[in-house]
Design an enzyme around this catalytic site. Structure first.
Site, PDB file in Angstrom:
ATOM      1  N   TYR A 152      64.260  30.594  42.589  1.00  0.00           N
ATOM      2  CA  TYR A 152      65.351  31.369  42.009  1.00  0.00           C
ATOM      3  C   TYR A 152      64.798  32.711  41.554  1.00  0.00           C
ATOM      4  CZ  TYR A 152      69.103  32.760  38.767  1.00  0.00           C
ATOM      5  OH  TYR A 152      70.099  33.433  38.115  1.00  0.00           O
ATOM      6  N   ASP A 247      57.129  36.977  41.998  1.00  0.00           N
ATOM      7  CA  ASP A 247      58.120  36.963  40.921  1.00  0.00           C
ATOM      8  C   ASP A 247      57.548  36.183  39.743  1.00  0.00           C
ATOM      9  OD1 ASP A 247      60.224  36.780  39.195  1.00  0.00           O
ATOM     10  OD2 ASP A 247      61.641  35.887  40.624  1.00  0.00           O
ATOM     11  N   LYS A 275      61.605  37.459  30.810  1.00  0.00           N
ATOM     12  CA  LYS A 275      61.337  36.391  29.845  1.00  0.00           C
ATOM     13  C   LYS A 275      60.250  36.779  28.827  1.00  0.00           C
ATOM     14  CE  LYS A 275      63.706  33.053  32.612  1.00  0.00           C
ATOM     15  NZ  LYS A 275      63.797  32.953  34.040  1.00  0.00           N
TER      16      LYS A 275
HETATM   17  C1  LIG Z   1      64.870  33.591  35.001  1.00  0.00           C
HETATM   18  C2  LIG Z   1      64.359  34.075  36.310  1.00  0.00           C
HETATM   19  C3  LIG Z   1      64.896  35.211  36.942  1.00  0.00           C
HETATM   20  C4  LIG Z   1      66.128  35.901  36.435  1.00  0.00           C
HETATM   21  O1  LIG Z   1      65.941  36.495  35.201  1.00  0.00           O
HETATM   22  P1  LIG Z   1      67.231  36.833  34.284  1.00  0.00           P
HETATM   23  O2  LIG Z   1      66.651  37.550  33.128  1.00  0.00           O
HETATM   24  O3  LIG Z   1      67.856  35.520  33.969  1.00  0.00           O
HETATM   25  O4  LIG Z   1      68.120  37.686  35.111  1.00  0.00           O
HETATM   26  C5  LIG Z   1      64.263  35.684  38.074  1.00  0.00           C
HETATM   27  N1  LIG Z   1      63.190  35.064  38.585  1.00  0.00           N
HETATM   28  C6  LIG Z   1      62.662  33.954  38.024  1.00  0.00           C
HETATM   29  C7  LIG Z   1      61.442  33.327  38.629  1.00  0.00           C
HETATM   30  C8  LIG Z   1      63.237  33.413  36.881  1.00  0.00           C
HETATM   31  O5  LIG Z   1      62.742  32.293  36.340  1.00  0.00           O
END
Ligand SMILES: *Cc1c(COP(=O)(O)O)cnc(C)c1O
Length: 437
Positions: A152, A247, A275
């Site tokens: 994701y 990511d 995060k």
């Molecule tokens: C949480 C997450 C996102 C999206 O971040 P948001 O701040 O919720 O838009 C993208 N990539 C990874 C790996 C994530 O865990």
């Protein structure tokens, strides 16, 4: 007392708040997983948090293993983060003009994360990955991107493709509202399966701008990269002149002080953060090698902007968090607690005779109630006989907040004590025994 009666009284205020919320917000929430659809029951409405715990509207206290889905690596309301953000708040909440704090945060990121020379701050992980992919396309002059089933990267149109199964899937939209055109250049490979990536490059190699991957997957439960997987991605992308986008929105500063890039010695072209880097505030970033980041406006011609980008309050939280995290024993303490939790859960599973796999990488962890190893989306998606849901509900009743979905990771913070984890393991042993009996 029946379970239902217990639940009704125990979560009465949350249930009331949820009913009110549903009248004015779709599903009563601002992000779908919060609605508890995957586990059933009433979502817990939070009143306040401190350290490893939060309290709900009914006055129940929980040890929190969600931590806002990862950001709170120092726990809730860390005094120094509160102090730093309060000080920033008093100086003005947003200027839309440069501040030195932004440079300081960018320097901290460049310092900690190998292979990153320049940073652009944005406001969410979704924005970071969308921008990173635009950058990969701008830098290569190509359109296609490769993602992995079960990874994701936020809710950008081009990333909302069906997980599919099997090798070399062409991306079809996974949500109404995403036009086929938005995903026509998205290719889907299988996590931990380099041959599925190679097959896509054999066919589309000259058109692929980049591969985006979660270096430790955390959105299909926690799935670790097989030996050689990340290195293999680097080799394949380099051979075809494509970018490797790591990511680290979830893993950054969490699986290791320098993130997965440092832990596994990856040499990415672009890295995304979110995060932890925002310390609990809406702040994220994309970063990369100088020659790649030089494509970003106003230095280069790839357009990307944000009214609240580098917001001073969020930036102050990010700086405080990264600084505290670098102090002796802080990150390691959280990692030790993750190992302690995983160890305890594994043993409790064995004692109860319930198939339970538990793993941790640094301060991030995951459990699967399955006998066979989970290595990709297909194995993660296999049913677990409702065991995660039973475990989740049992723990919730006892005051332990795990993710309300079996496809999510667990998070530890430096605020979690050895005693917190020990009581968690004890409760888990009870719950697992009850499930077995
Ligand atoms: C949480 C997450 C996102 C999206 O971040 P948001 O701040 O919720 O838009 C993208 N990539 C990874 C790996 C994530 O865990």
């Amino acid at each position: 007392m029946s379970t239902n009666a217990t639940e009704t009284t125990r979560f009465a205020r949350s249930a009331e708040a949820f009913a009110e919320a549903r009248a004015v917000m779709p599903g009563g929430v601002n992000s779908p997983v919060r609605a508890f659809r995957a586990v059933g029951g009433t979502p817990i409405f939070v009143d306040s948090g401190s350290g490893s715990r939060f309290t709900d509207l009914d006055g129940n206290s929980y040890i929190d293993y969600v931590l806002s889905w990862g950001p709170l690596i120092l726990g809730h309301a860390h005094p120094r983060v509160v102090e730093a953000t309060t000080a920033a708040l008093r100086q003005g909440t947003s200027f839309g003009a440069p501040t030195v704090a932004e440079t300081r945060l960018a320097e901290l990121i460049v310092d900690r994360v190998p292979a990153v020379d320049m940073v652009r701050l944005v406001s969410s992980g979704t924005e970071a990955t969308m921008s990173a992919l635009r950058l990969a396309r701008a830098a290569t002059g190509r359109d296609k991107i490769v993602k992995f089933a079960g990874c994701y990267h936020g809710h950008g149109d081009m990333l909302l493709v069906q997980a599919g199964s099997g090798v070399a899937t062409l991306g079809l939209p996974d949500s109404p509202g995403v036009p086929a055109g938005a995903t026509q250049d998205t290719l889907v490979a299988d996590y931990n399966d380099l041959s599925s990536v190679q097959a896509l490059f054999d066919r589309y190699g000259d058109d692929i701008a980049g591969v985006i991957v979660e270096p430790v997957a955390g959105n299909m439960g926690m799935v670790t990269p097989a030996d050689g997987f990340l290195d293999g991605l680097r080799t394949i992308t380099t051979a075809h002149g494509a970018m490797l986008i790591i990511d680290e929105v979830m893993t950054g500063f969490r699986v290791a002080p320098g993130g997965a890039v440092a832990l596994y010695g990856i040499e990415p072209d672009i890295v995304t953060f979110g995060k932890v880097v925002g310390g609990g505030f809406p702040l994220a970033a994309y970063a990369g090698k100088r020659e790649v980041m030089e494509h970003v406006a106003p230095l280069g011609s790839m357009y990307q902007a944000g009214t609240l980008s580098g917001n001073p309050v969020a930036t102050a939280a990010g700086i405080a968090t990264l600084e505290i995290l670098a102090e002796d024993g802080v990150w390691q303490g959280a990692a030790d607690r993750a190992a302690q939790l995983i160890d305890g859960l594994r043993r409790a599973g064995q004692d109860a005779g319930i198939p339970l796999q538990a793993n941790a990488v640094g301060t991030m962890a995951g459990i699967f109630f399955k006998g066979a190893p989970v290595t990709d989306y297909d194995t993660s998606a296999l049913e677990d006989g409702g065991r995660y849901t039973a475990f989740f509900q049992g723990m919730l009743q006892r005051g332990f907040y795990f993710a309300p979905s079996r496809f999510e990771a667990l998070f530890l913070s430096s605020a979690h004590s050895g005693a917190d984890v020990a009581t968690t393991v004890e409760a888990a042993a009870d719950v697992l025994q009850a499930m077995a009996g």
